[in-house]
Write an enzyme that holds these catalytic residues in place. Structure first.
Site: not given
Length: 143
Positions: A50-51
Site C-alpha cells: 500500500v505504501c
C-alpha cells in the site's frame, strides 16, 4: 498524545532526498523548513504493497503543495539505507520530490503518539503544521 494547536516536537533525522548514492542523504530538523507549512505523513514500512501508492500520490501533488508554500515530508521507522534501496528499486519512487525521514530510533514517532507498540512501527498518520510550528491537523489511522 499531541493535539491540534500544540507545537510539533523537535526532531533531527536522516532523510533520503534522492536516488543517487552520492547525494541521497541529508539531515532534516524542525528548523530545516522554518517558515513553511509542513505536510508530514508517516507509514508503517518500506517495501510494502500500500505504501508506495501513498508516497507516489503525495509526490504527484508536490507542485501544488509547493505553490502553497508547503513542504511534504514522509517518515517511517526504516533506516535511511532501506529508504534508499526502496527508492532505487521501485519505479514509482525513483524521483520522489520530497524527503523520506528515517525514524529508526522511533523517538519522533513516540513523541507524536503514533508508534504502534505491538508492531514497533509508525501508524499511518498525517500532520499539517503551520509556519510557526503549531499542529493544525492530525489524522491517525490503525495499521
Amino acid at each position: 498524545m499531541l493535539g491540534v494547536g500544540q507545537k510539533l516536537p523537535d526532531f533531527n533525522l536522516k532523510a533520503v532526498v534522492s536516488s543517487d548514492m552520492e547525494t541521497a542523504f541529508q539531515d532534516v530538523t524542525k528548523e530545516t523548513y522554518k517558515g513553511k507549512w509542513l505536510v508530514l505523513f508517516f507509514y508503517p514500512k518500506d517495501f510494502t504493497f500500500v505504501c508506495p501508492t501513498e508516497l507516489k500520490g503525495f509526490g504527484d501533488l508536490d507542485k501544488e503543495f509547493k505553490d502553497r508554500d508547503a513542504q511534504i515530508l514522509a517518515g517511517s521507522v526504516d533506516s535511511e539505507f532501506v529508504h534508499l534501496a526502496w527508492r532505487q528499486n521501485h519505479k514509482d519512487l525513483n524521483d520522489l520530490p520530497y524527503p523520506m525521514l528515517s525514524d529508526i530510533k522511533r523517538e519522533f514517532s513516540q513523541s507524536l503518539g503514533i508508534l504502534d507498540e505491538a508492531e514497533g512501527v509508525s501508524q499511518r498518520a498525517t500532520f499539517i503544521v503551520d509556519p510557526e510550528g503549531n499542529l493544525q491537523y492530525m489524522g491517525i489511522h490503525n495499521l
